[in-house]
Design a protein around this motif. Structure first.
Motif, PDB file in Angstrom:
ATOM      1  N   VAL A   1       0.896  -1.467  -0.251  1.00  0.00           N
ATOM      2  CA  VAL A   1       0.262  -0.207   0.139  1.00  0.00           C
ATOM      3  C   VAL A   1       1.083   1.133  -0.449  1.00  0.00           C
ATOM      4  CG1 VAL A   1      -1.307   1.395   1.721  1.00  0.00           C
ATOM      5  CG2 VAL A   1      -1.501  -1.332   0.682  1.00  0.00           C
ATOM      6  N   LYS A   2       1.638   1.194   1.124  1.00  0.00           N
ATOM      7  CA  LYS A   2       3.062   2.225   1.044  1.00  0.00           C
ATOM      8  C   LYS A   2       3.928   2.408  -0.300  1.00  0.00           C
ATOM      9  CE  LYS A   2       5.659   5.237   3.752  1.00  0.00           C
ATOM     10  NZ  LYS A   2       5.791   6.009   2.652  1.00  0.00           N
ATOM     11  N   LYS A   3       3.744   1.052  -0.631  1.00  0.00           N
ATOM     12  CA  LYS A   3       4.587   1.852  -2.668  1.00  0.00           C
ATOM     13  C   LYS A   3       4.033   2.169  -3.541  1.00  0.00           C
ATOM     14  CE  LYS A   3       7.391  -1.639  -5.275  1.00  0.00           C
ATOM     15  NZ  LYS A   3       7.312  -3.065  -5.236  1.00  0.00           N
ATOM     16  N   LEU A   4       2.491   1.976  -3.225  1.00  0.00           N
ATOM     17  CA  LEU A   4       1.414   1.797  -4.688  1.00  0.00           C
ATOM     18  C   LEU A   4       1.071   4.143  -4.078  1.00  0.00           C
ATOM     19  CD1 LEU A   4      -0.582   1.734  -6.962  1.00  0.00           C
ATOM     20  CD2 LEU A   4      -2.135   1.202  -4.443  1.00  0.00           C
ATOM     21  N   ALA A   5       1.103   4.015  -3.082  1.00  0.00           N
ATOM     22  CA  ALA A   5       0.729   5.415  -2.661  1.00  0.00           C
ATOM     23  C   ALA A   5       2.427   6.815  -3.381  1.00  0.00           C
ATOM     24  CB  ALA A   5       0.794   5.469  -0.754  1.00  0.00           C
ATOM     25  N   ASP A   6       3.540   5.959  -2.943  1.00  0.00           N
ATOM     26  CA  ASP A   6       4.068   6.267  -3.190  1.00  0.00           C
ATOM     27  C   ASP A   6       4.518   6.758  -4.627  1.00  0.00           C
ATOM     28  OD1 ASP A   6       5.039   6.956  -0.803  1.00  0.00           O
ATOM     29  OD2 ASP A   6       6.730   5.228  -0.066  1.00  0.00           O
ATOM     30  N   SER A   7       4.398   5.252  -5.432  1.00  0.00           N
ATOM     31  CA  SER A   7       4.340   6.230  -6.701  1.00  0.00           C
ATOM     32  C   SER A   7       3.540   6.863  -7.396  1.00  0.00           C
ATOM     33  CB  SER A   7       3.484   4.310  -7.718  1.00  0.00           C
ATOM     34  OG  SER A   7       4.620   3.253  -6.995  1.00  0.00           O
ATOM     35  N   ILE A   8       2.225   6.451  -6.810  1.00  0.00           N
ATOM     36  CA  ILE A   8       1.303   8.132  -6.807  1.00  0.00           C
ATOM     37  C   ILE A   8       1.519   8.971  -6.958  1.00  0.00           C
ATOM     38  CG2 ILE A   8      -1.435   8.664  -5.973  1.00  0.00           C
ATOM     39  CD1 ILE A   8      -2.023   5.243  -6.388  1.00  0.00           C
ATOM     40  N   LYS A   9       1.771   9.504  -5.373  1.00  0.00           N
ATOM     41  CA  LYS A   9       2.773  10.843  -5.042  1.00  0.00           C
ATOM     42  C   LYS A   9       3.483  11.020  -6.056  1.00  0.00           C
ATOM     43  CE  LYS A   9       2.451   9.547  -0.475  1.00  0.00           C
ATOM     44  NZ  LYS A   9       2.210   9.813   0.937  1.00  0.00           N
ATOM     45  N   ALA A  10       4.310  10.407  -6.950  1.00  0.00           N
ATOM     46  CA  ALA A  10       5.500  11.253  -7.027  1.00  0.00           C
ATOM     47  C   ALA A  10       5.368  11.467  -8.734  1.00  0.00           C
ATOM     48  CB  ALA A  10       6.773  10.180  -7.439  1.00  0.00           C
ATOM     49  N   ILE A  11       3.707  10.653  -9.054  1.00  0.00           N
ATOM     50  CA  ILE A  11       3.343  11.283 -10.760  1.00  0.00           C
ATOM     51  C   ILE A  11       3.564  12.793 -10.745  1.00  0.00           C
ATOM     52  CG2 ILE A  11       1.884  11.435 -11.831  1.00  0.00           C
ATOM     53  CD1 ILE A  11       1.005   8.555 -11.670  1.00  0.00           C
ATOM     54  N   LYS A  12       4.126  13.333 -11.686  1.00  0.00           N
ATOM     55  CA  LYS A  12       3.969  14.823 -12.030  1.00  0.00           C
ATOM     56  C   LYS A  12       2.914  15.462 -12.343  1.00  0.00           C
ATOM     57  CE  LYS A  12       6.647  18.498 -15.259  1.00  0.00           C
ATOM     58  NZ  LYS A  12       6.069  18.696 -16.004  1.00  0.00           N
ATOM     59  N   GLY A  13       2.052  16.197 -11.523  1.00  0.00           N
ATOM     60  CA  GLY A  13       1.468  17.009 -11.798  1.00  0.00           C
ATOM     61  C   GLY A  13       0.252  16.890 -10.425  1.00  0.00           C
ATOM     62  N   VAL A  14       0.242  15.667  -9.510  1.00  0.00           N
ATOM     63  CA  VAL A  14      -0.383  14.953  -8.126  1.00  0.00           C
ATOM     64  C   VAL A  14       0.726  16.043  -7.147  1.00  0.00           C
ATOM     65  CG1 VAL A  14      -0.466  13.763  -6.543  1.00  0.00           C
ATOM     66  CG2 VAL A  14      -0.727  13.028  -9.031  1.00  0.00           C
ATOM     67  N   LYS A  15      -0.349  16.793  -6.529  1.00  0.00           N
ATOM     68  CA  LYS A  15       0.583  18.559  -6.180  1.00  0.00           C
ATOM     69  C   LYS A  15       0.327  17.487  -4.403  1.00  0.00           C
ATOM     70  CE  LYS A  15       0.462  20.981  -9.145  1.00  0.00           C
ATOM     71  NZ  LYS A  15       1.715  20.887  -9.418  1.00  0.00           N
ATOM     72  N   GLN A  16      -0.555  17.230  -3.781  1.00  0.00           N
ATOM     73  CA  GLN A  16      -0.896  16.131  -2.559  1.00  0.00           C
ATOM     74  C   GLN A  16      -1.637  15.089  -2.643  1.00  0.00           C
ATOM     75  OE1 GLN A  16      -3.065  19.311  -0.742  1.00  0.00           O
ATOM     76  NE2 GLN A  16      -2.795  21.214  -1.575  1.00  0.00           N
ATOM     77  N   GLY A  17      -0.738  14.278  -1.799  1.00  0.00           N
ATOM     78  CA  GLY A  17      -1.267  13.134  -1.677  1.00  0.00           C
ATOM     79  C   GLY A  17      -0.979  12.532   0.489  1.00  0.00           C
ATOM     80  N   GLU A  18      -1.997  12.589   0.814  1.00  0.00           N
ATOM     81  CA  GLU A  18      -2.148  11.654   2.531  1.00  0.00           C
ATOM     82  C   GLU A  18      -2.531  10.169   1.893  1.00  0.00           C
ATOM     83  OE1 GLU A  18      -3.866  14.191   5.345  1.00  0.00           O
ATOM     84  OE2 GLU A  18      -2.969  13.227   6.488  1.00  0.00           O
ATOM     85  N   LEU A  19      -1.858   9.587   2.586  1.00  0.00           N
ATOM     86  CA  LEU A  19      -2.619   7.974   3.126  1.00  0.00           C
ATOM     87  C   LEU A  19      -2.488   8.174   4.595  1.00  0.00           C
ATOM     88  CD1 LEU A  19      -2.691   5.308   2.090  1.00  0.00           C
ATOM     89  CD2 LEU A  19       0.038   4.676   2.464  1.00  0.00           C
ATOM     90  N   VAL A  20      -3.249   7.444   4.883  1.00  0.00           N
ATOM     91  CA  VAL A  20      -4.381   7.430   6.317  1.00  0.00           C
ATOM     92  C   VAL A  20      -4.577   5.697   6.188  1.00  0.00           C
ATOM     93  CG1 VAL A  20      -6.130   8.060   7.699  1.00  0.00           C
ATOM     94  CG2 VAL A  20      -5.092   9.664   6.470  1.00  0.00           C
ATOM     95  N   VAL A  21      -4.003   5.374   7.473  1.00  0.00           N
ATOM     96  CA  VAL A  21      -4.217   3.587   6.876  1.00  0.00           C
ATOM     97  C   VAL A  21      -4.652   2.892   8.498  1.00  0.00           C
ATOM     98  CG1 VAL A  21      -3.549   2.608   5.225  1.00  0.00           C
ATOM     99  CG2 VAL A  21      -1.917   2.663   7.306  1.00  0.00           C
ATOM    100  N   THR A  22      -5.400   1.932   8.704  1.00  0.00           N
ATOM    101  CA  THR A  22      -5.944   1.345   9.876  1.00  0.00           C
ATOM    102  C   THR A  22      -5.240   0.373  10.106  1.00  0.00           C
ATOM    103  OG1 THR A  22      -7.260   1.131  11.983  1.00  0.00           O
ATOM    104  CG2 THR A  22      -8.500   1.478  10.094  1.00  0.00           C
ATOM    105  N   LYS A  23      -5.895  -0.467  11.071  1.00  0.00           N
ATOM    106  CA  LYS A  23      -5.156  -2.110  10.812  1.00  0.00           C
ATOM    107  C   LYS A  23      -6.598  -2.740  10.214  1.00  0.00           C
ATOM    108  CE  LYS A  23      -4.007  -6.121  13.799  1.00  0.00           C
ATOM    109  NZ  LYS A  23      -4.852  -6.089  15.182  1.00  0.00           N
ATOM    110  N   ALA A  24      -6.642  -3.183   8.991  1.00  0.00           N
ATOM    111  CA  ALA A  24      -7.556  -4.349   8.821  1.00  0.00           C
ATOM    112  C   ALA A  24      -8.288  -5.279   9.430  1.00  0.00           C
ATOM    113  CB  ALA A  24      -7.091  -4.776   7.195  1.00  0.00           C
ATOM    114  N   LEU A  25      -9.715  -5.752   9.613  1.00  0.00           N
ATOM    115  CA  LEU A  25      -9.777  -5.986  10.452  1.00  0.00           C
ATOM    116  C   LEU A  25      -9.831  -7.642  10.141  1.00  0.00           C
ATOM    117  CD1 LEU A  25     -12.446  -4.213  11.984  1.00  0.00           C
ATOM    118  CD2 LEU A  25     -10.411  -5.184  12.548  1.00  0.00           C
ATOM    119  N   PHE A  26      -9.385  -8.009   8.600  1.00  0.00           N
ATOM    120  CA  PHE A  26      -9.859  -9.274   8.313  1.00  0.00           C
ATOM    121  C   PHE A  26      -8.345 -10.054   7.905  1.00  0.00           C
ATOM    122  CE2 PHE A  26      -9.466  -6.291   4.874  1.00  0.00           C
ATOM    123  CZ  PHE A  26      -8.496  -6.085   4.171  1.00  0.00           C
TER     124      PHE A  26
END
Ligand code: NI
Length: 135
Positions: free
Chosen positions: A110-135
């Motif tokens: 999830v972190k890797k995906l978020a980092d790739s998305i945030k790194a795209i040129k034109g993406v100005k802000q990005g914030e990942l908020v996660v919690t522990k999944a209940l599964f």
């Protein structure tokens, strides 16, 4: 389940700020606010240990007039079907878009995906908020 009472020593300034914060967040008592903070810290510490799955949101703001940004975002999302549960898109104004991407999976992926998305040129802000999944 019983409860244990604990005493906490705080500087008056810090306590005043904390009271303002919890009032804004509509907590009815300091105890409940402190319990939530402790739970959050415990969840975060477990997330840092990268054990188990997480679920959460990646919120981004991007400028859709930047060449290729929408296509790159779409390609990346189509390449990560297992980590992306849903996407909400809102046009903020003539240039800017808000996207809320619901993500799940291992923290590492999830972190890797978020980092790739945030790194795209034109993406100005990005914030990942996660919690522990209940599964
Ligand atoms: Ni848009």
């Amino acid at each position: 389940m019983g409860v244990e009472r604990v005493g906490v020593s705080l500087e008056p300034d810090l306590l005043a700020k904390f009271d303002r914060l919890i009032k804004n967040q509509k907590y009815t008592s300091r105890s409940e606010a402190i319990r939530d903070l402790i739970r959050k810290a415990l969840i975060e510490s477990e997330i840092e240990k990268r054990r188990g799955n997480v679920i959460g949101t990646l919120t981004i703001v991007y400028d859709h007039t930047v060449s290729g940004v929408a296509k790159k975002l779409q390609n990346l999302q189509h390449a990560h079907l297992s980590e992306i549960l849903s996407t909400l898109h809102i046009h903020i104004d003539k240039k800017r878009c808000l996207e809320v991407i619901i993500v799940s999976g291992s923290m590492q992926n999830v972190k890797k995906l978020a980092d790739s998305i945030k790194a795209i040129k034109g993406v100005k802000q990005g914030e990942l908020v996660v919690t522990k999944a209940l599964f």
